[in-house]
Design a protein around this motif. Structure first.
Motif, PDB file in Angstrom:
ATOM      1  N   PHE A   1      55.425  48.888  -8.507  1.00 37.75           N
ATOM      2  CA  PHE A   1      54.781  48.226  -9.654  1.00 37.75           C
ATOM      3  C   PHE A   1      53.328  47.884  -9.328  1.00 37.75           C
ATOM      4  O   PHE A   1      52.423  48.121 -10.133  1.00 37.75           O
ATOM      5  N   LEU A   2      53.088  47.359  -8.133  1.00 42.99           N
ATOM      6  CA  LEU A   2      51.726  47.029  -7.700  1.00 42.99           C
ATOM      7  C   LEU A   2      50.871  48.289  -7.629  1.00 42.99           C
ATOM      8  O   LEU A   2      49.707  48.293  -8.067  1.00 42.99           O
ATOM      9  N   ASP A   3      51.441  49.386  -7.118  1.00 42.68           N
ATOM     10  CA  ASP A   3      50.712  50.654  -7.033  1.00 42.68           C
ATOM     11  C   ASP A   3      50.352  51.161  -8.426  1.00 42.68           C
ATOM     12  O   ASP A   3      49.213  51.605  -8.658  1.00 42.68           O
ATOM     13  N   ALA A   4      51.306  51.097  -9.356  1.00 41.69           N
ATOM     14  CA  ALA A   4      51.035  51.534 -10.726  1.00 41.69           C
ATOM     15  C   ALA A   4      49.951  50.666 -11.360  1.00 41.69           C
ATOM     16  O   ALA A   4      49.049  51.183 -12.049  1.00 41.69           O
ATOM     17  N   SER A   5      50.010  49.353 -11.118  1.00 38.25           N
ATOM     18  CA  SER A   5      48.981  48.447 -11.655  1.00 38.25           C
ATOM     19  C   SER A   5      47.622  48.765 -11.052  1.00 38.25           C
ATOM     20  O   SER A   5      46.601  48.779 -11.758  1.00 38.25           O
ATOM     21  N   ASN A   6      47.609  49.045  -9.758  1.00 41.13           N
ATOM     22  CA  ASN A   6      46.347  49.401  -9.100  1.00 41.13           C
ATOM     23  C   ASN A   6      45.797  50.722  -9.628  1.00 41.13           C
ATOM     24  O   ASN A   6      44.582  50.866  -9.818  1.00 41.13           O
ATOM     25  N   GLU A   7      46.668  51.680  -9.853  1.00 37.79           N
ATOM     26  CA  GLU A   7      46.239  52.968 -10.415  1.00 37.79           C
ATOM     27  C   GLU A   7      45.645  52.773 -11.806  1.00 37.79           C
ATOM     28  O   GLU A   7      44.602  53.361 -12.135  1.00 37.79           O
ATOM     29  N   GLU A   8      46.282  51.944 -12.606  1.00 32.99           N
ATOM     30  CA  GLU A   8      45.784  51.673 -13.953  1.00 32.99           C
ATOM     31  C   GLU A   8      44.433  50.966 -13.895  1.00 32.99           C
ATOM     32  O   GLU A   8      43.488  51.332 -14.607  1.00 32.99           O
ATOM     33  N   ALA A   9      44.329  49.972 -13.008  1.00 31.13           N
ATOM     34  CA  ALA A   9      43.054  49.255 -12.866  1.00 31.13           C
ATOM     35  C   ALA A   9      41.970  50.195 -12.356  1.00 31.13           C
ATOM     36  O   ALA A   9      40.816  50.148 -12.816  1.00 31.13           O
ATOM     37  N   ASN A  10      42.312  51.071 -11.418  1.00 32.41           N
ATOM     38  CA  ASN A  10      41.359  52.031 -10.874  1.00 32.41           C
ATOM     39  C   ASN A  10      40.886  52.995 -11.969  1.00 32.41           C
ATOM     40  O   ASN A  10      39.696  53.321 -12.059  1.00 32.41           O
ATOM     41  N   SER A  11      41.806  53.439 -12.796  1.00 24.93           N
ATOM     42  CA  SER A  11      41.454  54.337 -13.904  1.00 24.93           C
ATOM     43  C   SER A  11      40.501  53.647 -14.879  1.00 24.93           C
ATOM     44  O   SER A  11      39.516  54.250 -15.333  1.00 24.93           O
TER      45      SER A  11
ATOM     46  N   LEU B   1      38.461  51.179 -14.184  1.00 25.13           N
ATOM     47  CA  LEU B   1      37.183  51.018 -13.500  1.00 25.13           C
ATOM     48  C   LEU B   1      36.399  52.330 -13.469  1.00 25.13           C
ATOM     49  O   LEU B   1      35.170  52.346 -13.654  1.00 25.13           O
ATOM     50  N   ILE B   2      37.084  53.425 -13.226  1.00 21.24           N
ATOM     51  CA  ILE B   2      36.413  54.738 -13.216  1.00 21.24           C
ATOM     52  C   ILE B   2      35.843  55.046 -14.597  1.00 21.24           C
ATOM     53  O   ILE B   2      34.704  55.510 -14.738  1.00 21.24           O
ATOM     54  N   ASN B   3      36.618  54.772 -15.650  1.00 21.47           N
ATOM     55  CA  ASN B   3      36.134  54.989 -17.020  1.00 21.47           C
ATOM     56  C   ASN B   3      34.920  54.097 -17.315  1.00 21.47           C
ATOM     57  O   ASN B   3      33.934  54.553 -17.918  1.00 21.47           O
ATOM     58  N   ALA B   4      34.991  52.840 -16.864  1.00 26.68           N
ATOM     59  CA  ALA B   4      33.864  51.932 -17.085  1.00 26.68           C
ATOM     60  C   ALA B   4      32.636  52.419 -16.325  1.00 26.68           C
ATOM     61  O   ALA B   4      31.509  52.368 -16.831  1.00 26.68           O
ATOM     62  N   GLN B   5      32.839  52.895 -15.111  1.00 30.82           N
ATOM     63  CA  GLN B   5      31.731  53.406 -14.307  1.00 30.82           C
ATOM     64  C   GLN B   5      31.101  54.622 -14.979  1.00 30.82           C
ATOM     65  O   GLN B   5      29.877  54.750 -15.014  1.00 30.82           O
ATOM     66  N   CYS B   6      31.932  55.494 -15.494  1.00 34.56           N
ATOM     67  CA  CYS B   6      31.416  56.672 -16.196  1.00 34.56           C
ATOM     68  C   CYS B   6      30.610  56.246 -17.421  1.00 34.56           C
ATOM     69  O   CYS B   6      29.545  56.817 -17.718  1.00 34.56           O
ATOM     70  N   LEU B   7      31.099  55.268 -18.147  1.00 29.37           N
ATOM     71  CA  LEU B   7      30.390  54.793 -19.334  1.00 29.37           C
ATOM     72  C   LEU B   7      29.049  54.167 -18.953  1.00 29.37           C
ATOM     73  O   LEU B   7      28.052  54.345 -19.665  1.00 29.37           O
ATOM     74  N   LEU B   8      29.034  53.454 -17.856  1.00 29.24           N
ATOM     75  CA  LEU B   8      27.789  52.812 -17.440  1.00 29.24           C
ATOM     76  C   LEU B   8      26.775  53.843 -16.911  1.00 29.24           C
ATOM     77  O   LEU B   8      25.583  53.669 -17.049  1.00 29.24           O
ATOM     78  N   GLN B   9      27.254  54.882 -16.282  1.00 30.35           N
ATOM     79  CA  GLN B   9      26.342  55.898 -15.729  1.00 30.35           C
ATOM     80  C   GLN B   9      25.856  56.849 -16.811  1.00 30.35           C
ATOM     81  O   GLN B   9      24.793  57.434 -16.670  1.00 30.35           O
ATOM     82  N   ASN B  10      26.613  57.028 -17.808  1.00 31.88           N
ATOM     83  CA  ASN B  10      26.227  57.938 -18.885  1.00 31.88           C
ATOM     84  C   ASN B  10      26.092  57.151 -20.203  1.00 31.88           C
ATOM     85  O   ASN B  10      26.942  57.250 -21.057  1.00 31.88           O
ATOM     86  N   PRO B  11      25.044  56.424 -20.337  1.00 29.59           N
ATOM     87  CA  PRO B  11      24.925  55.644 -21.575  1.00 29.59           C
ATOM     88  C   PRO B  11      24.707  56.591 -22.738  1.00 29.59           C
ATOM     89  O   PRO B  11      24.039  57.617 -22.653  1.00 29.59           O
TER      90      PRO B  11
END
Length: 116
Positions: A90-100, A102-112
Motif C-alpha cells: 500500500f505504501l509503495d502504491a501510494s509512493n508511486e501515485e505521489a511520484n507520478s 510530482l512528475i506531472n507537476a514537474q513537466c507542467l512547470l518545465q513546459n509552461p
C-alpha cells in the motif's frame, strides 16, 4: 551305668537335633531374607516400569502441546509478516501515485503553456 550311657547317647542325639534345628532355622531365615529381597526387586521393577510408562505418556502430551504451540507461533508470525507486506505494498502504491503526480507537476512547470 547302662542307663547313663543311654542318657548320654540321648543327649548327644538331642544336641545333634538341636544343631540341625538351629541350622534349619538359620537356613529358613536366609531363605526368608532372600525371598524378601526378591520381593523388593520385583516391587522396584514394577515401580520403574510404571514410572517409565507415565513418563512416556507425559512426554508425549508435552510433545503434542509443544508442537501445537510452535505451529501457532509460526502461523501468527506468518500472518504478521503478510500484514507487513500488505502495508508495504500500500505504501509503495501510494509512493508511486505521489511520484507520478510530482512528475506531472514537474513537466507542467518545465513546459509552461503559452496562452494567446
Amino acid at each position: 551305668m547302662p542307663e547313663k550311657e543311654g542318657d548320654a547317647g540321648d543327649e548327644a542325639g538331642l544336641e545333634i537335633v538341636e544343631k540341625e534345628n538351629i541350622e534349619t532355622n538359620i537356613m529358613g531365615e536366609m531363605e526368608v531374607k532372600i525371598a524378601n529381597i526378591h520381593e523388593k526387586i520385583e516391587n522396584f521393577t514394577q515401580l520403574v516400569s510404571e514410572l517409565l510408562e507415565s513418563g512416556k505418556l507425559m512426554f508425549k502430551e508435552l510433545s503434542n502441546e509443544f508442537e501445537e504451540r510452535l505451529i501457532m507461533i509460526h502461523k501468527e508470525q506468518v500472518e504478521k509478516w503478510q500484514e507487513d507486506i500488505k502495508e508495504l505494498q500500500f505504501l509503495d502504491a501510494s509512493n508511486e501515485e505521489a511520484n507520478s503526480i510530482l512528475i506531472n507537476a514537474q513537466c507542467l512547470l518545465q513546459n509552461p503553456r503559452i496562452e494567446s
